[in-house]
Design an enzyme around this catalytic site. Structure first.
Site, PDB file in Angstrom:
ATOM      1  N   ASP A  86       8.880 -27.290   9.597  1.00  0.00           N
ATOM      2  CA  ASP A  86       7.678 -27.004   8.834  1.00  0.00           C
ATOM      3  C   ASP A  86       6.664 -28.077   9.270  1.00  0.00           C
ATOM      4  O   ASP A  86       7.041 -29.063   9.918  1.00  0.00           O
ATOM      5  CB  ASP A  86       8.012 -27.113   7.336  1.00  0.00           C
ATOM      6  CG  ASP A  86       6.792 -26.975   6.458  1.00  0.00           C
ATOM      7  OD1 ASP A  86       6.025 -26.022   6.664  1.00  0.00           O
ATOM      8  OD2 ASP A  86       6.595 -27.841   5.575  1.00  0.00           O
ATOM      9  N   ASP A 133       3.323 -29.212   7.179  1.00  0.00           N
ATOM     10  CA  ASP A 133       2.752 -29.995   6.078  1.00  0.00           C
ATOM     11  C   ASP A 133       3.865 -30.649   5.251  1.00  0.00           C
ATOM     12  O   ASP A 133       4.702 -29.951   4.677  1.00  0.00           O
ATOM     13  CB  ASP A 133       1.901 -29.087   5.170  1.00  0.00           C
ATOM     14  CG  ASP A 133       0.718 -28.473   5.918  1.00  0.00           C
ATOM     15  OD1 ASP A 133       0.100 -29.177   6.725  1.00  0.00           O
ATOM     16  OD2 ASP A 133       0.413 -27.286   5.686  1.00  0.00           O
TER      17      ASP A 133
HETATM   18  C1  BG6 Z   1       1.481 -24.881   3.705  1.00  0.00           C
HETATM   19  C2  BG6 Z   1       1.053 -25.944   2.712  1.00  0.00           C
HETATM   20  O1  BG6 Z   1       2.090 -25.475   4.812  1.00  0.00           O
HETATM   21  O2  BG6 Z   1       0.350 -24.132   4.140  1.00  0.00           O
HETATM   22  C3  BG6 Z   1       0.291 -25.312   1.562  1.00  0.00           C
HETATM   23  O3  BG6 Z   1       2.195 -26.632   2.229  1.00  0.00           O
HETATM   24  C4  BG6 Z   1      -0.875 -24.494   2.099  1.00  0.00           C
HETATM   25  O4  BG6 Z   1      -0.152 -26.328   0.695  1.00  0.00           O
HETATM   26  C5  BG6 Z   1      -0.361 -23.461   3.107  1.00  0.00           C
HETATM   27  O5  BG6 Z   1      -1.538 -23.825   1.038  1.00  0.00           O
HETATM   28  C6  BG6 Z   1      -1.467 -22.616   3.725  1.00  0.00           C
HETATM   29  O6  BG6 Z   1      -2.286 -23.428   4.506  1.00  0.00           O
HETATM   30  P1  BG6 Z   1      -3.688 -22.972   5.105  1.00  0.00           P
HETATM   31  O7  BG6 Z   1      -4.057 -24.141   5.999  1.00  0.00           O
HETATM   32  O8  BG6 Z   1      -3.469 -21.718   5.888  1.00  0.00           O
HETATM   33  O9  BG6 Z   1      -4.618 -22.784   3.982  1.00  0.00           O
HETATM   34 MG    MG Z   2       5.596 -28.188   3.845  1.00  0.00          MG
END
Ligand code: BG6
Ligand code: MG
Length: 224
Positions: free
Chosen positions: A11, A13
């Site tokens: 993953d 984030d």
């Molecule tokens: C995930 C995060 O990896 O991605 C979430 O943990 C986030 O917090 C999600 O909402 C979607 O991300 P993005 O950048 O497409 O808005």
């Molecule tokens: Mg994550």
């Protein structure tokens, strides 16, 4: 003897990069503009959850119901805030030891893939010069069903050319751990065992990982 693990899927984030802080600040700005309550605990519910679903978490917490078009506009606005905040991202935001770990894994010939719900994942990787550490990058833009559905991990396995049972996933969100297990993969939780109750093993420090044990799918306990 041949190792069981032939690919490591990460993953992004909270696993490779602490973008959680920037996601939090983006949502917080949006929530403040509307006088909605939003704190670290609500943010935890947004971890690993796609953009629109994260917005739903915040709206539900505040008992707010809105038409679809307005929700789209709000999610787009939060993303603009997030992308602006990403301009400040730097190597201090990279999870300590993650790059060294990626290098060691790749040196063994094992494939590495990124499986992130974030549609901004390629931008984050590029900003930090991390794109070349992955054989495949799957994002929320490539899938129909978000984690805990196993789709993103199954696609990651396909893109790196490795069978699901030969993959291990690194995840910081309960939904991601559930998705990895549903994909029939091994899983290492990144974070506290209290939050990642379904993870067979958790770590908080990449330097503690016994790579040989990991690749033999014999990583045990919760090294700290
Ligand atoms: C995930 C995060 O990896 O991605 C979430 O943990 C986030 O917090 C999600 O909402 C979607 O991300 P993005 O950048 O497409 O808005
Ligand atoms: Mg994550």
């Amino acid at each position: 003897m041949e190792k069981q693990i032939k690919a490591v899927l990460f993953d992004l984030d909270g696993v490779i990069v602490f973008t959680d802080r920037y996601h939090y600040l983006g949502w917080k700005k949006l929530a403040d503009e509307h006088g909605w309550a939003f704190d670290e605990e609500v943010n935890n519910g947004c971890r690993g959850v796609p953009r629109m679903e994260s917005l739903e978490v915040i709206l539900r917490h505040n008992g707010v119901e809105l038409p679809e078009a307005e929700k789209e506009e709000l999610a787009t606005r939060k993303n603009a805030y997030y992308v602006e905040l990403l301009k400040d991202i730097n190597e201090e935001d990279v999870y300590p030891g993650a790059v060294e770990f990626l290098k060691k894994i790749r040196a063994t010939g094992v494939k590495t893939g990124l499986c992130s719900s974030s549609k901004n994942a390629p931008l984050v990787l590029e900003s930090l010069g991390l794109s070349d550490y992955f054989d495949a990058v799957v994002t929320g833009a490539d899938i129909k069903n978000a984690k805990p559905d196993p789709e993103i991990f199954l696609l990651g396995a396909e893109w790196v050319g490795v069978a699901p049972e030969n993959c291990v996933v690194f995840e910081d969100a309960p939904s991601g751990v559930a998705g990895a297990l549903a994909a029939g993969m091994a899983c290492v939780g990144v974070g506290s065992p209290e939050l990642l109750t379904e993870a067979p093993v958790t770590i908080t420090d990449y330097s503690t990982i016994d790579i040989d044990a990991l690749l033999n799918n014999q990583l045990t306990g919760s090294p700290v």
